[in-house]
Motif scaffolding. Structure first.
Motif, PDB file in Angstrom:
ATOM      1  N   ASP A  42       2.454   1.446  -3.583  1.00 33.58           N
ATOM      2  CA  ASP A  42       1.865   2.229  -4.611  1.00 33.58           C
ATOM      3  C   ASP A  42       1.285   3.653  -4.239  1.00 33.58           C
ATOM      4  O   ASP A  42       0.399   4.540  -5.164  1.00 33.58           O
ATOM      5  N   ALA A  43       0.661   3.537  -3.163  1.00 36.73           N
ATOM      6  CA  ALA A  43       0.313   4.859  -3.042  1.00 36.73           C
ATOM      7  C   ALA A  43       1.511   6.389  -3.071  1.00 36.73           C
ATOM      8  O   ALA A  43       1.012   7.298  -3.480  1.00 36.73           O
ATOM      9  N   MET A 100       0.609  -0.757  -0.131  1.00 36.53           N
ATOM     10  CA  MET A 100       0.111   0.204  -0.399  1.00 36.53           C
ATOM     11  C   MET A 100       0.615   1.247  -0.028  1.00 36.53           C
ATOM     12  O   MET A 100       0.509   2.176  -0.683  1.00 36.53           O
ATOM     13  N   SER A 115      -4.731   3.540  -4.952  1.00 35.27           N
ATOM     14  CA  SER A 115      -4.210   2.568  -4.433  1.00 35.27           C
ATOM     15  C   SER A 115      -5.021   1.768  -3.196  1.00 35.27           C
ATOM     16  O   SER A 115      -4.854   0.142  -3.984  1.00 35.27           O
ATOM     17  N   THR A 122       1.766   6.433  -6.800  1.00 34.20           N
ATOM     18  CA  THR A 122       0.186   7.143  -7.646  1.00 34.20           C
ATOM     19  C   THR A 122      -0.357   8.202  -7.004  1.00 34.20           C
ATOM     20  O   THR A 122      -1.349   9.468  -7.786  1.00 34.20           O
ATOM     21  N   ARG A 133      -7.686  -1.090  -5.764  1.00 36.15           N
ATOM     22  CA  ARG A 133      -6.293  -1.896  -6.470  1.00 36.15           C
ATOM     23  C   ARG A 133      -6.269  -3.242  -5.790  1.00 36.15           C
ATOM     24  O   ARG A 133      -6.430  -3.668  -5.987  1.00 36.15           O
TER      25      ARG A 133
END
Length: 449
Positions: free
Chosen positions: A71-72, A68, A81, A75, A84
Protein backbone atom coordinates in the motif's frame (compact mmCIF):
# COMPACT_ATOMS: atom_id res chain seq x y z
CA UNK A 1 9.03 2.37 22.00
CA UNK A 2 6.32 4.05 23.96
CA UNK A 3 4.35 1.66 26.10
CA UNK A 4 0.92 0.52 25.03
CA UNK A 5 -1.06 -0.36 28.18
CA UNK A 6 -3.39 -3.20 27.39
CA UNK A 7 -1.99 -3.38 23.86
CA UNK A 8 -0.89 -6.39 21.88
CA UNK A 9 2.59 -5.09 21.01
CA UNK A 10 5.91 -5.58 22.71
CA UNK A 11 8.88 -3.29 22.97
CA UNK A 12 11.32 -3.78 20.12
CA UNK A 13 14.98 -4.36 20.94
CA UNK A 14 16.88 -1.67 19.09
CA UNK A 15 20.43 -1.44 17.80
CA UNK A 16 22.13 1.29 15.77
CA UNK A 17 21.33 -0.72 12.65
CA UNK A 18 17.62 -1.12 13.42
CA UNK A 19 16.93 2.25 15.05
CA UNK A 20 15.43 3.87 11.96
CA UNK A 21 14.79 0.71 9.97
CA UNK A 22 11.49 0.52 8.11
CA UNK A 23 9.72 -1.75 10.59
CA UNK A 24 11.00 0.24 13.56
CA UNK A 25 9.71 3.51 12.15
CA UNK A 26 6.35 2.01 11.24
CA UNK A 27 5.91 0.56 14.71
CA UNK A 28 6.83 3.89 16.30
CA UNK A 29 4.07 5.53 14.26
CA UNK A 30 1.61 2.87 15.39
CA UNK A 31 2.63 3.51 18.99
CA UNK A 32 1.81 7.20 18.54
CA UNK A 33 -1.55 6.40 16.91
CA UNK A 34 -2.42 4.14 19.83
CA UNK A 35 -1.37 6.75 22.39
CA UNK A 36 -3.43 9.37 20.54
CA UNK A 37 -6.51 7.16 20.70
CA UNK A 38 -6.04 6.59 24.43
CA UNK A 39 -5.59 10.28 25.14
CA UNK A 40 -8.68 11.15 23.10
CA UNK A 41 -10.71 8.53 24.93
CA UNK A 42 -9.66 9.94 28.30
CA UNK A 43 -11.00 13.32 27.19
CA UNK A 44 -14.21 11.85 25.73
CA UNK A 45 -13.24 12.74 22.15
CA UNK A 46 -13.61 9.12 21.02
CA UNK A 47 -15.21 6.13 22.83
CA UNK A 48 -13.15 4.10 25.32
CA UNK A 49 -13.87 0.86 23.50
CA UNK A 50 -12.49 2.33 20.27
CA UNK A 51 -9.24 3.35 21.97
CA UNK A 52 -8.85 -0.10 23.51
CA UNK A 53 -9.35 -1.79 20.16
CA UNK A 54 -7.01 0.56 18.32
CA UNK A 55 -4.34 0.00 20.96
CA UNK A 56 -4.80 -3.77 20.72
CA UNK A 57 -4.24 -3.95 16.98
CA UNK A 58 -1.60 -1.22 16.63
CA UNK A 59 1.22 -3.60 15.72
CA UNK A 60 2.76 -4.55 12.41
CA UNK A 61 1.79 -8.15 13.02
CA UNK A 62 -1.87 -7.16 13.02
CA UNK A 63 -1.56 -4.93 9.99
CA UNK A 64 0.58 -7.26 7.93
CA UNK A 65 3.97 -6.13 6.66
CA UNK A 66 3.40 -7.23 3.09
CA UNK A 67 0.12 -5.34 2.93
CA UNK A 68 1.79 -2.24 4.36
CA UNK A 69 4.66 -2.43 1.89
CA UNK A 70 2.31 -2.82 -1.05
CA UNK A 71 0.00 0.00 0.00
CA UNK A 72 2.84 2.40 0.80
CA UNK A 73 4.42 1.70 -2.57
CA UNK A 74 1.14 2.64 -4.24
CA UNK A 75 0.26 5.75 -2.19
CA UNK A 76 3.79 7.04 -1.60
CA UNK A 77 2.28 8.29 1.68
CA UNK A 78 3.21 5.74 4.36
CA UNK A 79 1.18 7.35 7.16
CA UNK A 80 -1.92 7.26 4.98
CA UNK A 81 -1.30 3.61 4.23
CA UNK A 82 -0.62 2.81 7.85
CA UNK A 83 -3.79 4.50 9.11
CA UNK A 84 -5.88 2.81 6.44
CA UNK A 85 -4.61 -0.62 7.44
CA UNK A 86 -4.89 0.20 11.14
CA UNK A 87 -8.49 1.29 10.62
CA UNK A 88 -9.21 -1.93 8.75
CA UNK A 89 -7.64 -4.06 11.50
CA UNK A 90 -9.62 -2.18 14.17
CA UNK A 91 -13.00 -2.88 12.58
CA UNK A 92 -15.68 -0.47 13.78
CA UNK A 93 -13.13 1.27 15.98
CA UNK A 94 -11.27 2.14 12.78
CA UNK A 95 -13.64 5.08 12.32
CA UNK A 96 -11.67 6.83 15.08
CA UNK A 97 -8.12 6.15 13.90
CA UNK A 98 -5.88 9.22 13.30
CA UNK A 99 -8.63 11.53 14.57
CA UNK A 100 -7.58 15.11 13.76
CA UNK A 101 -3.90 14.22 13.29
CA UNK A 102 -1.63 14.95 10.34
CA UNK A 103 1.26 13.00 8.85
CA UNK A 104 4.10 15.07 10.26
CA UNK A 105 2.62 14.92 13.78
CA UNK A 106 2.93 11.15 13.75
CA UNK A 107 6.31 10.95 12.00
CA UNK A 108 8.04 13.54 14.16
CA UNK A 109 6.66 12.14 17.39
CA UNK A 110 7.66 8.61 16.42
CA UNK A 111 11.19 9.73 15.66
CA UNK A 112 11.43 11.55 18.97
CA UNK A 113 10.41 8.37 20.80
CA UNK A 114 13.10 6.42 18.94
CA UNK A 115 15.75 9.07 19.53
CA UNK A 116 14.93 8.98 23.23
CA UNK A 117 15.63 5.25 23.29
CA UNK A 118 18.88 5.78 21.41
CA UNK A 119 19.81 8.60 23.78
CA UNK A 120 19.48 6.23 26.73
CA UNK A 121 21.68 3.65 25.02
CA UNK A 122 24.28 6.26 24.09
CA UNK A 123 24.34 7.62 27.63
CA UNK A 124 24.69 4.13 29.11
CA UNK A 125 27.81 3.57 27.00
CA UNK A 126 29.21 6.97 27.92
CA UNK A 127 28.54 6.24 31.59
CA UNK A 128 30.71 3.13 31.40
CA UNK A 129 33.34 5.07 29.46
CA UNK A 130 33.34 7.64 32.26
CA UNK A 131 33.92 4.92 34.84
CA UNK A 132 36.92 3.72 32.86
CA UNK A 133 38.29 7.25 32.64
CA UNK A 134 37.81 7.61 36.38
CA UNK A 135 39.71 4.38 37.03
CA UNK A 136 42.57 5.56 34.81
CA UNK A 137 42.71 8.93 36.56
CA UNK A 138 42.88 7.28 39.97
CA UNK A 139 45.27 4.47 39.08
CA UNK A 140 47.65 6.79 37.21
CA UNK A 141 47.28 9.82 39.48
CA UNK A 142 50.98 9.67 40.35
CA UNK A 143 52.38 8.30 37.07
CA UNK A 144 54.88 10.88 35.86
CA UNK A 145 54.95 11.97 32.24
CA UNK A 146 55.88 14.97 30.16
CA UNK A 147 53.22 17.60 29.67
CA UNK A 148 53.28 18.93 26.14
CA UNK A 149 52.37 22.25 24.55
CA UNK A 150 52.74 22.84 20.83
CA UNK A 151 53.81 19.16 20.74
CA UNK A 152 56.97 19.96 22.70
CA UNK A 153 57.82 19.05 26.28
CA UNK A 154 56.45 21.70 28.64
CA UNK A 155 56.29 20.75 32.35
CA UNK A 156 56.02 17.47 34.26
CA UNK A 157 52.51 16.19 34.89
CA UNK A 158 50.95 12.83 35.67
CA UNK A 159 48.98 10.69 33.29
CA UNK A 160 46.08 10.86 35.74
CA UNK A 161 46.12 14.65 35.41
CA UNK A 162 45.84 14.34 31.63
CA UNK A 163 42.89 11.95 32.01
CA UNK A 164 41.22 14.36 34.45
CA UNK A 165 41.20 16.93 31.66
CA UNK A 166 39.43 14.42 29.43
CA UNK A 167 36.88 13.75 32.17
CA UNK A 168 36.05 17.41 32.66
CA UNK A 169 35.60 17.86 28.91
CA UNK A 170 33.24 14.88 28.88
CA UNK A 171 31.30 16.53 31.71
CA UNK A 172 30.69 19.53 29.47
CA UNK A 173 29.57 17.20 26.67
CA UNK A 174 27.07 15.58 29.03
CA UNK A 175 25.67 18.95 30.07
CA UNK A 176 25.13 19.93 26.44
CA UNK A 177 23.47 16.62 25.62
CA UNK A 178 21.15 16.83 28.60
CA UNK A 179 20.22 20.41 27.86
CA UNK A 180 19.43 19.67 24.22
CA UNK A 181 17.51 16.50 25.12
CA UNK A 182 15.35 18.43 27.60
CA UNK A 183 14.14 20.57 24.72
CA UNK A 184 13.94 17.83 22.08
CA UNK A 185 11.84 15.36 24.02
CA UNK A 186 8.65 17.34 23.53
CA UNK A 187 5.39 16.56 21.74
CA UNK A 188 5.11 18.14 18.26
CA UNK A 189 1.42 17.25 17.89
CA UNK A 190 -0.71 20.17 16.80
CA UNK A 191 -2.74 19.08 13.81
CA UNK A 192 -2.19 20.43 10.32
CA UNK A 193 -0.44 23.71 11.26
CA UNK A 194 0.06 23.42 15.02
CA UNK A 195 -3.06 25.18 16.32
CA UNK A 196 -5.12 22.02 17.03
CA UNK A 197 -7.95 23.05 14.69
CA UNK A 198 -9.75 19.71 14.57
CA UNK A 199 -10.39 19.23 18.26
CA UNK A 200 -13.19 21.66 19.05
CA UNK A 201 -11.57 23.57 21.88
CA UNK A 202 -10.07 20.43 23.42
CA UNK A 203 -6.77 20.75 21.58
CA UNK A 204 -4.62 22.00 24.45
CA UNK A 205 -6.10 19.46 26.83
CA UNK A 206 -5.47 16.69 24.29
CA UNK A 207 -1.89 17.82 23.77
CA UNK A 208 -1.36 17.81 27.52
CA UNK A 209 -2.83 14.34 27.92
CA UNK A 210 -0.93 12.85 24.98
CA UNK A 211 2.33 14.39 26.17
CA UNK A 212 1.79 12.85 29.60
CA UNK A 213 0.99 9.46 28.05
CA UNK A 214 4.22 9.54 26.03
CA UNK A 215 6.25 11.13 28.86
CA UNK A 216 7.13 14.13 26.73
CA UNK A 217 6.92 17.79 27.63
CA UNK A 218 4.39 20.16 26.04
CA UNK A 219 5.06 22.81 23.42
CA UNK A 220 3.15 26.07 23.27
CA UNK A 221 3.15 25.84 19.46
CA UNK A 222 3.28 22.12 18.63
CA UNK A 223 3.82 22.67 14.93
CA UNK A 224 5.59 20.91 12.11
CA UNK A 225 8.63 23.19 11.90
CA UNK A 226 10.28 22.42 15.24
CA UNK A 227 13.45 21.36 13.42
CA UNK A 228 15.64 23.52 15.63
CA UNK A 229 15.00 21.06 18.46
CA UNK A 230 16.40 18.21 16.39
CA UNK A 231 19.24 20.35 15.04
CA UNK A 232 20.34 21.38 18.53
CA UNK A 233 20.42 17.76 19.66
CA UNK A 234 22.52 16.74 16.64
CA UNK A 235 24.85 19.66 17.37
CA UNK A 236 25.29 18.40 20.93
CA UNK A 237 26.26 15.02 19.47
CA UNK A 238 28.67 16.70 17.07
CA UNK A 239 30.31 18.48 20.01
CA UNK A 240 30.45 15.15 21.85
CA UNK A 241 32.19 13.75 18.77
CA UNK A 242 34.65 16.65 18.85
CA UNK A 243 35.52 15.83 22.45
CA UNK A 244 35.90 12.10 21.80
CA UNK A 245 37.96 12.84 18.71
CA UNK A 246 40.31 15.04 20.73
CA UNK A 247 40.75 12.40 23.44
CA UNK A 248 41.28 9.59 21.00
CA UNK A 249 43.60 11.59 18.72
CA UNK A 250 45.77 12.43 21.72
CA UNK A 251 45.86 8.76 22.72
CA UNK A 252 46.66 7.82 19.11
CA UNK A 253 49.61 10.24 19.11
CA UNK A 254 50.90 8.73 22.36
CA UNK A 255 50.80 5.30 20.67
CA UNK A 256 53.42 6.34 18.10
CA UNK A 257 56.43 4.06 18.33
CA UNK A 258 58.72 7.01 19.04
CA UNK A 259 56.56 7.91 22.06
CA UNK A 260 54.97 4.62 23.13
CA UNK A 261 53.36 6.00 26.27
CA UNK A 262 50.07 4.17 25.74
CA UNK A 263 49.00 1.21 23.66
CA UNK A 264 45.92 -0.78 22.80
CA UNK A 265 45.35 -4.22 24.27
CA UNK A 266 44.73 -6.32 21.17
CA UNK A 267 43.40 -9.84 21.01
CA UNK A 268 45.64 -12.77 20.13
CA UNK A 269 46.06 -13.21 16.40
CA UNK A 270 45.57 -9.55 15.50
CA UNK A 271 47.58 -8.68 12.39
CA UNK A 272 48.86 -5.17 11.72
CA UNK A 273 50.00 -5.36 8.10
CA UNK A 274 49.75 -7.81 5.22
CA UNK A 275 53.28 -6.94 4.07
CA UNK A 276 55.18 -5.92 7.22
CA UNK A 277 55.03 -8.77 9.74
CA UNK A 278 56.56 -6.68 12.53
CA UNK A 279 53.71 -4.16 12.55
CA UNK A 280 50.81 -4.32 14.97
CA UNK A 281 48.81 -1.21 14.17
CA UNK A 282 46.28 0.39 16.50
CA UNK A 283 42.84 -0.86 15.52
CA UNK A 284 40.21 0.48 17.88
CA UNK A 285 41.36 4.06 18.32
CA UNK A 286 41.45 4.68 14.57
CA UNK A 287 37.89 3.42 14.13
CA UNK A 288 36.70 5.66 16.95
CA UNK A 289 38.43 8.71 15.51
CA UNK A 290 36.95 8.06 12.06
CA UNK A 291 33.45 7.78 13.51
CA UNK A 292 33.93 10.96 15.52
CA UNK A 293 35.09 12.90 12.47
CA UNK A 294 32.06 11.70 10.50
CA UNK A 295 29.62 12.67 13.25
CA UNK A 296 31.26 16.04 13.82
CA UNK A 297 30.81 16.74 10.12
CA UNK A 298 27.02 16.51 10.42
CA UNK A 299 26.85 19.78 12.38
CA UNK A 300 26.61 21.82 9.17
CA UNK A 301 23.78 19.81 7.58
CA UNK A 302 21.94 19.83 10.93
CA UNK A 303 21.96 23.63 10.93
CA UNK A 304 20.51 23.64 7.43
CA UNK A 305 17.43 21.74 8.64
CA UNK A 306 16.32 24.67 10.78
CA UNK A 307 15.79 26.93 7.78
CA UNK A 308 12.20 25.78 7.29
CA UNK A 309 9.44 28.07 6.07
CA UNK A 310 6.01 29.00 7.42
CA UNK A 311 4.00 26.25 9.15
CA UNK A 312 5.34 23.30 7.17
CA UNK A 313 8.23 22.60 4.81
CA UNK A 314 8.73 19.20 3.17
CA UNK A 315 12.20 20.10 1.89
CA UNK A 316 13.52 20.83 5.37
CA UNK A 317 11.82 17.73 6.71
CA UNK A 318 13.39 15.51 4.05
CA UNK A 319 16.82 16.86 4.93
CA UNK A 320 16.12 16.47 8.63
CA UNK A 321 15.21 12.81 8.22
CA UNK A 322 18.42 12.22 6.30
CA UNK A 323 20.55 13.93 8.96
CA UNK A 324 18.88 12.06 11.81
CA UNK A 325 19.18 8.73 9.97
CA UNK A 326 22.94 9.31 9.84
CA UNK A 327 23.67 11.10 13.11
CA UNK A 328 21.80 9.14 15.78
CA UNK A 329 22.96 5.62 14.87
CA UNK A 330 26.47 6.96 14.29
CA UNK A 331 26.52 8.57 17.76
CA UNK A 332 25.41 5.23 19.23
CA UNK A 333 28.23 3.38 17.43
CA UNK A 334 30.71 6.05 18.47
CA UNK A 335 29.76 5.70 22.13
CA UNK A 336 30.25 1.94 21.85
CA UNK A 337 33.63 2.35 20.17
CA UNK A 338 34.77 4.95 22.69
CA UNK A 339 33.96 2.68 25.62
CA UNK A 340 35.70 -0.30 24.03
CA UNK A 341 38.81 1.68 23.09
CA UNK A 342 39.15 3.12 26.60
CA UNK A 343 38.85 -0.38 28.06
CA UNK A 344 41.74 -1.47 25.83
CA UNK A 345 43.90 1.59 26.52
CA UNK A 346 47.04 0.58 28.41
CA UNK A 347 49.42 3.17 29.90
CA UNK A 348 53.17 2.51 29.73
CA UNK A 349 54.73 4.23 32.77
CA UNK A 350 58.23 3.07 31.84
CA UNK A 351 58.13 4.85 28.49
CA UNK A 352 56.55 7.87 30.12
CA UNK A 353 59.48 8.06 32.53
CA UNK A 354 62.01 7.55 29.75
CA UNK A 355 60.53 10.34 27.66
CA UNK A 356 60.22 12.61 30.66
CA UNK A 357 63.91 12.17 31.46
CA UNK A 358 65.12 12.85 27.94
CA UNK A 359 65.58 16.50 28.83
CA UNK A 360 67.83 15.60 31.79
CA UNK A 361 65.77 17.78 34.08
CA UNK A 362 65.35 20.74 31.73
CA UNK A 363 61.61 20.06 31.69
CA UNK A 364 61.64 21.41 35.28
CA UNK A 365 63.64 24.52 34.37
CA UNK A 366 60.71 26.69 35.42
CA UNK A 367 61.10 25.33 38.94
CA UNK A 368 64.75 26.26 38.90
CA UNK A 369 63.84 29.71 37.63
CA UNK A 370 61.31 30.15 40.45
CA UNK A 371 63.97 29.09 42.99
CA UNK A 372 66.26 31.78 41.59
CA UNK A 373 63.56 34.45 41.31
CA UNK A 374 63.52 35.57 44.97
CA UNK A 375 67.30 35.92 44.82
CA UNK A 376 67.86 37.43 41.37
CA UNK A 377 64.45 38.74 40.31
CA UNK A 378 62.07 36.82 38.08
CA UNK A 379 63.09 38.29 34.72
CA UNK A 380 66.78 37.93 35.52
CA UNK A 381 66.23 34.37 36.76
CA UNK A 382 64.55 33.49 33.45
CA UNK A 383 67.47 34.85 31.45
CA UNK A 384 70.06 33.10 33.63
CA UNK A 385 68.44 29.69 33.16
CA UNK A 386 67.73 30.28 29.48
CA UNK A 387 71.33 31.26 28.71
CA UNK A 388 72.67 28.38 30.78
CA UNK A 389 70.64 25.95 28.67
CA UNK A 390 71.81 27.63 25.49
CA UNK A 391 75.45 27.44 26.53
CA UNK A 392 75.71 24.05 28.18
CA UNK A 393 72.44 22.22 27.76
CA UNK A 394 70.56 20.56 30.58
CA UNK A 395 73.60 18.70 31.85
CA UNK A 396 75.37 21.97 32.52
CA UNK A 397 72.72 23.53 34.71
CA UNK A 398 74.21 22.28 37.96
CA UNK A 399 77.64 23.64 36.98
CA UNK A 400 76.56 26.98 35.52
CA UNK A 401 78.33 29.82 37.31
CA UNK A 402 75.40 32.19 36.91
CA UNK A 403 73.12 29.76 38.71
CA UNK A 404 75.69 28.65 41.30
CA UNK A 405 76.10 32.28 42.25
CA UNK A 406 72.74 31.90 43.98
CA UNK A 407 72.17 28.16 44.58
CA UNK A 408 74.18 25.17 45.74
CA UNK A 409 74.44 22.16 43.37
CA UNK A 410 72.15 20.08 45.61
CA UNK A 411 69.47 22.76 45.51
CA UNK A 412 69.83 23.00 41.72
CA UNK A 413 69.49 19.23 41.34
CA UNK A 414 66.44 19.16 43.60
CA UNK A 415 64.80 21.95 41.59
CA UNK A 416 65.35 19.96 38.38
CA UNK A 417 63.75 16.76 39.72
CA UNK A 418 60.47 16.31 37.75
CA UNK A 419 58.90 14.35 40.60
CA UNK A 420 59.23 17.45 42.79
CA UNK A 421 57.53 19.75 40.28
CA UNK A 422 54.10 18.34 39.55
CA UNK A 423 52.03 21.25 40.77
CA UNK A 424 48.58 19.98 41.76
CA UNK A 425 48.64 17.16 39.19
CA UNK A 426 48.02 14.36 41.68
CA UNK A 427 45.27 16.18 43.54
CA UNK A 428 43.58 17.16 40.27
CA UNK A 429 43.79 13.58 39.01
CA UNK A 430 42.10 12.24 42.14
CA UNK A 431 39.43 14.91 41.97
CA UNK A 432 38.92 13.98 38.31
CA UNK A 433 38.41 10.37 39.33
CA UNK A 434 35.69 11.45 41.78
CA UNK A 435 34.13 13.64 39.08
CA UNK A 436 34.06 10.67 36.71
CA UNK A 437 32.01 8.65 39.18
CA UNK A 438 29.50 11.47 39.44
CA UNK A 439 29.53 11.95 35.67
CA UNK A 440 28.77 8.29 35.08
CA UNK A 441 25.64 8.60 37.21
CA UNK A 442 24.61 11.74 35.33
CA UNK A 443 24.92 9.90 32.06
CA UNK A 444 23.03 6.88 33.41
CA UNK A 445 21.59 6.72 36.94
CA UNK A 446 21.51 2.93 36.69
CA UNK A 447 25.24 2.55 36.06
CA UNK A 448 27.26 0.39 38.43
CA UNK A 449 30.96 0.65 38.76
Amino acid sequence: MAGRPGGGGTRMSLTPDTLFARDTLWQSWLDVEAALARAQAQLGVIPDWAARTITEVATLDHLGRDAMVADARRTMAPILSLTRLLAKAAGKAGDYVHWGATTQNIMQTGRILLIRQADRAIRARLARASLRLGALAREESGTLMAGRTNRQHALPITFGFKVAGWIEEMERAEARMSDAATRLFALPFGGAVGAMHAFGGEGRALNRQLAADLELRELLVPGRVVNDLFAEYVLSLSLLAMTIERIMTEAYALMAEEIGEVSERLDAGTVGSSTMPQKVNPKFVVRTIAQAVELRGLAGPALETGRSSHEGDAVANQLLSSVLDAAIPLAWRLAESFEETLNRLTPNPVRMAENLNRSQGAISAENLMMALAPLAGRAQAHDIVHHALEDGGASGLTEDAGIRKYLEPAAIAAALDPAQYLGDSVEIALSGADLAQDLAVRFDPGVSG
